[in-house]
Scaffold this motif. Sequence first.
Motif, PDB file in Angstrom:
ATOM      1  N   HIS A  13       0.833  -1.198   0.000  1.00 53.45           N
ATOM      2  CA  HIS A  13       0.000   0.000   0.000  1.00 53.45           C
ATOM      3  C   HIS A  13       0.868   1.249   0.000  1.00 53.45           C
ATOM      4  O   HIS A  13       1.869   1.313   0.714  1.00 53.45           O
ATOM      5  N   ALA A  14       0.457   2.236  -0.768  1.00 57.32           N
ATOM      6  CA  ALA A  14       1.133   3.529  -0.798  1.00 57.32           C
ATOM      7  C   ALA A  14       0.053   4.593  -0.869  1.00 57.32           C
ATOM      8  O   ALA A  14      -0.691   4.653  -1.840  1.00 57.32           O
ATOM      9  N   ASP A  15      -0.044   5.401   0.151  1.00 62.21           N
ATOM     10  CA  ASP A  15      -1.077   6.429   0.199  1.00 62.21           C
ATOM     11  C   ASP A  15      -0.682   7.589  -0.707  1.00 62.21           C
ATOM     12  O   ASP A  15       0.136   8.423  -0.350  1.00 62.21           O
ATOM     13  N   ASP A  16      -1.241   7.596  -1.922  1.00 60.86           N
ATOM     14  CA  ASP A  16      -0.977   8.612  -2.937  1.00 60.86           C
ATOM     15  C   ASP A  16       0.445   8.550  -3.475  1.00 60.86           C
ATOM     16  O   ASP A  16       0.946   9.516  -4.043  1.00 60.86           O
ATOM     17  N   GLY A  17       1.104   7.407  -3.313  1.00 63.11           N
ATOM     18  CA  GLY A  17       2.453   7.218  -3.839  1.00 63.11           C
ATOM     19  C   GLY A  17       2.450   6.209  -4.975  1.00 63.11           C
ATOM     20  O   GLY A  17       1.484   5.486  -5.199  1.00 63.11           O
ATOM     21  N   ALA A  18       3.554   6.147  -5.715  1.00 60.57           N
ATOM     22  CA  ALA A  18       3.686   5.244  -6.859  1.00 60.57           C
ATOM     23  C   ALA A  18       4.316   3.917  -6.433  1.00 60.57           C
ATOM     24  O   ALA A  18       5.173   3.881  -5.554  1.00 60.57           O
ATOM     25  N   ILE A  19       3.879   2.832  -7.079  1.00 60.21           N
ATOM     26  CA  ILE A  19       4.372   1.481  -6.775  1.00 60.21           C
ATOM     27  C   ILE A  19       4.868   0.829  -8.057  1.00 60.21           C
ATOM     28  O   ILE A  19       4.200   0.897  -9.101  1.00 60.21           O
ATOM     29  N   ARG A  39     -11.893  -2.179  -5.246  1.00 60.86           N
ATOM     30  CA  ARG A  39     -12.477  -0.946  -5.782  1.00 60.86           C
ATOM     31  C   ARG A  39     -12.058   0.289  -4.973  1.00 60.86           C
ATOM     32  O   ARG A  39     -12.824   1.229  -4.820  1.00 60.86           O
ATOM     33  N   GLY A  40     -10.861   0.240  -4.417  1.00 57.50           N
ATOM     34  CA  GLY A  40     -10.387   1.376  -3.635  1.00 57.50           C
ATOM     35  C   GLY A  40     -11.265   1.667  -2.439  1.00 57.50           C
ATOM     36  O   GLY A  40     -11.696   2.790  -2.205  1.00 57.50           O
ATOM     37  N   GLY A  41     -11.569   0.635  -1.652  1.00 57.49           N
ATOM     38  CA  GLY A  41     -12.494   0.707  -0.526  1.00 57.49           C
ATOM     39  C   GLY A  41     -12.327   1.957   0.324  1.00 57.49           C
ATOM     40  O   GLY A  41     -11.225   2.476   0.482  1.00 57.49           O
ATOM     41  N   PRO A  42     -13.411   2.457   0.886  1.00 61.70           N
ATOM     42  CA  PRO A  42     -13.369   3.694   1.668  1.00 61.70           C
ATOM     43  C   PRO A  42     -12.431   3.589   2.868  1.00 61.70           C
ATOM     44  O   PRO A  42     -12.416   2.589   3.562  1.00 61.70           O
ATOM     45  N   GLY A  43     -11.640   4.641   3.063  1.00 62.88           N
ATOM     46  CA  GLY A  43     -10.721   4.677   4.192  1.00 62.88           C
ATOM     47  C   GLY A  43      -9.402   3.976   3.951  1.00 62.88           C
ATOM     48  O   GLY A  43      -8.476   4.110   4.743  1.00 62.88           O
ATOM     49  N   ALA A  44      -9.290   3.228   2.865  1.00 59.65           N
ATOM     50  CA  ALA A  44      -8.057   2.489   2.577  1.00 59.65           C
ATOM     51  C   ALA A  44      -7.105   3.370   1.773  1.00 59.65           C
ATOM     52  O   ALA A  44      -7.550   4.196   0.972  1.00 59.65           O
ATOM     53  N   PRO A  45      -5.798   3.205   1.964  1.00 63.95           N
ATOM     54  CA  PRO A  45      -4.842   3.969   1.158  1.00 63.95           C
ATOM     55  C   PRO A  45      -4.927   3.553  -0.305  1.00 63.95           C
ATOM     56  O   PRO A  45      -5.183   2.385  -0.619  1.00 63.95           O
ATOM     57  N   ILE A  46      -4.732   4.515  -1.212  1.00 63.82           N
ATOM     58  CA  ILE A  46      -4.788   4.242  -2.647  1.00 63.82           C
ATOM     59  C   ILE A  46      -3.533   4.813  -3.294  1.00 63.82           C
ATOM     60  O   ILE A  46      -3.204   5.990  -3.101  1.00 63.82           O
TER      61      ILE A  46
END
Length: 195
Positions: free
Chosen positions: A105-111, A135-142
């Motif tokens: 997981h990367a909160d608004d970061g690139a992988i 589906r980018g569940g609510p509250g989860a980092p994207i």
Amino acid sequence: VSNYGLIETLNDVALLGDRVINAGDIVSKSGVSILSAGDEVLLRENGSTLAVQLSTVDSAEQTGVAIENSGTVEGDEVMFSAGDAYSLALSSSGTIRAAKSAKLHADDGAIEVSGLIVAKSDAGAGRIEIGGTDRGGPGAPIASEVLIADTAVIDASAQVAGEGGDIVIYSSGDTTMLGAIDARSIGAADAGHVE
């Protein structure tokens, strides 16, 4: 924090820092292996597992990689978690093996993934999340973007018998899948789910 040797434990193991590099071997025989990069890292119980909460100071993006894995990381569960402080949040060219789940997981970061990620055991196929959850569940980092290179193998297939596992590759921007992906079942069981 850098590891170039062998870290082996029966329970949980965590490498935490502003930047985390693993070029060696990390083995948690019956626990969670965590690599987490951020200004502040909070580990907390989340049911039967550990959850990671990151806090990053607002500042200019730095060149480099927050979490870089060119070695091997193993555990019942494996979790990589980073923010967006560096131009590349997560890079894994090595091997990740989990009995139950592997989450990058990367909160608004690139992988970027160019190595092997496996989540399965004799008990059944596991779950792999790269960039986000269903589906980018609510509250989860994207993640802001995800690249799965042509050398990558993402495997949550059944190992002995039964259903295939679940694989999620998700970002808020470009998601590029060039590698191999496998969530097959064995026998008459249902195949797994890939998103």
